[in-house]
Write an enzyme that holds these catalytic residues in place. Structure first.
Site, PDB file in Angstrom:
ATOM      1  N   GLU A  55      49.953  23.378  -0.356  1.00  0.00           N
ATOM      2  CA  GLU A  55      50.553  22.464   0.620  1.00  0.00           C
ATOM      3  C   GLU A  55      49.602  22.177   1.767  1.00  0.00           C
ATOM      4  O   GLU A  55      49.477  21.022   2.205  1.00  0.00           O
ATOM      5  CB  GLU A  55      51.868  23.038   1.162  1.00  0.00           C
ATOM      6  N   CYS A  86      53.060  27.732   4.965  1.00  0.00           N
ATOM      7  CA  CYS A  86      53.114  26.327   4.566  1.00  0.00           C
ATOM      8  C   CYS A  86      54.330  25.635   5.161  1.00  0.00           C
ATOM      9  O   CYS A  86      54.257  24.454   5.521  1.00  0.00           O
ATOM     10  CB  CYS A  86      53.109  26.219   3.047  1.00  0.00           C
TER      11      CYS A  86
END
Length: 156
Positions: A55, A86
């Site tokens: 991510e 993330c």
């Protein structure tokens, strides 16, 4: 492309990175106006960077491609529910929505268990497995004080 096709692209990124021995089995794509604007896969072990999650890499790629530090109007498709790091990066990037494939339990079942981090967050600083101690508060406040006076800053 359909949402399922974008998720398949995230899964493909995970498989490609894993098969190239770049890192764990995680992939992510970021979509704006029906087009992929950012891609990422986990590259923790190949770059010796514990922050090189799928991510985060996809957010960096999308922001570079969009010439923006925010992802308003974007959707994130990630092969697995984001870890706490993330998740924080996603909230700072401000996309419109996140779609995830596998969940926390699926990840824990193959050795990627983030539960210990969630348990650490509410603990008092001194009780965490990595203790936190505030130091030199007055010194550290200087940049914050200067920021409040800065007239040409970019708010975010």
């Amino acid at each position: 492309m359909s949402k399922e096709k974008f998720m398949q692209e995230a899964v493909n990124a995970a498989l490609e990175g894993m098969n190239n021995n770049e890192g764990g089995p995680f992939g992510c794509v970021i979509v704006k106006d029906g087009k992929i604007v950012g891609r990422g896969n986990n590259r923790v072990t190949s770059t010796n960077d514990p922050t090189a999650h799928a991510e985060v890499n996809a957010i960096r790629d999308a922001c570079k491609n969009l010439n923006s530090f925010q992802l308003e109007g974007c959707e994130i498709y990630t092969s697995c529910e984001p870890c706490p790091m993330c998740l924080g990066a996603i909230y700072w990037a401000r996309p419109d929505k996140v779609y995830y494939g596998c969940n926390q339990v699926d990840a824990a079942n193959i050795g990627f268990d983030d539960e210990f981090i969630y348990k650490e967050i509410p603990l008092p600083y001194e009780k965490r497995s990595i203790p936190f101690e505030q130091l030199a508060h007055n010194v550290a406040l200087v940049p914050f004080q200067e920021w409040t006076k800065k007239e040409d800053k970019t708010e975010y």
